[in-house]
Scaffold this motif. Structure first.
Motif, short mmCIF file in Angstrom:
data_model
loop_
_atom_site.label_atom_id
_atom_site.label_comp_id
_atom_site.label_asym_id
_atom_site.label_seq_id
_atom_site.Cartn_x
_atom_site.Cartn_y
_atom_site.Cartn_z
N VAL A 102 15.47 0.07 10.62
CA VAL A 102 14.07 -0.13 10.28
C VAL A 102 13.92 -0.33 8.77
N ALA A 103 12.89 -1.08 8.42
CA ALA A 103 12.58 -1.35 7.01
C ALA A 103 11.08 -1.31 6.83
N ILE A 104 10.66 -1.21 5.58
CA ILE A 104 9.26 -1.38 5.19
C ILE A 104 9.18 -2.55 4.24
N ALA A 105 8.27 -3.49 4.52
CA ALA A 105 8.01 -4.64 3.65
C ALA A 105 6.53 -4.62 3.33
N SER A 106 6.20 -4.17 2.13
CA SER A 106 4.81 -3.84 1.80
C SER A 106 4.34 -4.53 0.54
N SER A 107 3.02 -4.67 0.43
CA SER A 107 2.42 -5.14 -0.82
C SER A 107 2.12 -3.99 -1.77
N SER A 108 2.27 -2.76 -1.31
CA SER A 108 2.08 -1.62 -2.20
C SER A 108 3.16 -1.58 -3.27
N PRO A 109 2.85 -1.02 -4.44
CA PRO A 109 3.87 -0.87 -5.46
C PRO A 109 4.91 0.16 -5.04
N PRO A 110 6.12 0.09 -5.60
CA PRO A 110 7.19 1.02 -5.20
C PRO A 110 6.80 2.48 -5.29
N VAL A 111 6.00 2.86 -6.28
CA VAL A 111 5.65 4.28 -6.43
C VAL A 111 4.90 4.81 -5.22
N LEU A 112 4.07 3.99 -4.59
CA LEU A 112 3.32 4.43 -3.42
C LEU A 112 4.17 4.39 -2.16
N ILE A 113 5.07 3.42 -2.07
CA ILE A 113 6.00 3.41 -0.94
C ILE A 113 6.88 4.65 -0.98
N ASP A 114 7.38 4.98 -2.17
CA ASP A 114 8.22 6.17 -2.31
C ASP A 114 7.43 7.45 -1.99
N ALA A 115 6.16 7.49 -2.39
CA ALA A 115 5.33 8.66 -2.09
C ALA A 115 5.17 8.84 -0.59
N PHE A 116 4.99 7.74 0.13
CA PHE A 116 4.89 7.81 1.59
C PHE A 116 6.19 8.31 2.19
#
Length: 214
Positions: A102-116
């Motif tokens: 599984v992967a995440i491909a997001s428009s969020s900045p890395p800091v918010l992806i990491d927070a999730f």
């Protein structure tokens, strides 16, 4: 299918309205004017793209770099109290991850992806977590999905993408992936784009069963 790639905002976290309210506030505070088209136009854009939009199209009296900094800082403050994870989202990622990379491909900045990932304990399970900031263009361009597939070592045609918005759906379709749509209730995708999805779900909890039918 050999892998599953999740969008983040609107699929795993109920954050689209938070992004919208935060950007609206920043534009208003800095002399800009929100437009009827802005909310949908901004969905899927990378951080540099939406920051330029706030300045160039909506008239916020900031540099694009400063607009991005202000908005992302406010979103990070919101996430510090715990990201608004959608019900069942973590369990779905874990269930899917037992059978597929599984992967995440997001428009969020890395800091918010990491927070999730940190808040949910999914960092060890999600093999690739990619922001559109790290590729050539945001959604609806396919760049972030193509690079996520590349990092997983899987051909795009062998990936399922899980998306909620018009621009997200267009991005995954342009990447040549099988697309599962979970329509965003706050900003429903355009009907003609939604019709191109391989499957349409009422909620993300239906995904593990749906994958067995694709």
């Amino acid at each position: 299918m050999d892998a599953v790639i999740f969008d983040l905002d609107g699929v795993l976290v109920d954050s689209e309205t938070v992004w919208d309210a935060t950007r609206r506030a920043v534009v208003a505070e800095h002399g800009g004017t929100w437009t009827e088209q802005a909310s949908r136009a901004l969905m899927g854009m990378s951080t540099p793209e939406w920051a330029r939009y706030l300045v160039d199209e909506l008239g916020a009296r900031l540099t694009a770099e400063r607009a991005a900094e202000v908005v992302v800082d406010r979103m990070a403050e919101r996430y510090a109290a715990g990201p608004p994870v959608l019900p069942g989202a973590v369990e779905v990622v874990r269930a899917v991850g037992r059978d597929y990379p599984v992967a995440i491909a997001s428009s969020s900045p890395p800091v918010l992806i990491d927070a999730f990932l940190d808040a949910t304990g999914l960092a060890d399970l999600v093999g690739v977590a990619l922001s559109s900031e790290e590729v050539g263009a945001g959604k609806p361009e396919p760049d972030v999905y193509l690079e996520a597939a590349n990092r997983l070592g899987v051909a795009p045609r062998d990936c399922v993408a899980v998306e909620d918005s018009t621009n997200g759906l267009r991005s995954a379709l342009a990447a040549g992936m099988t697309v599962v749509a979970v329509p965003n209730p706050h900003f429903p995708p355009e009907v003609d784009v939604l019709a191109r999805a391989g499957s349409v779900l009422n909620e993300v909890s239906e995904l593990p069963t749906t994958l067995t039918t694709l």
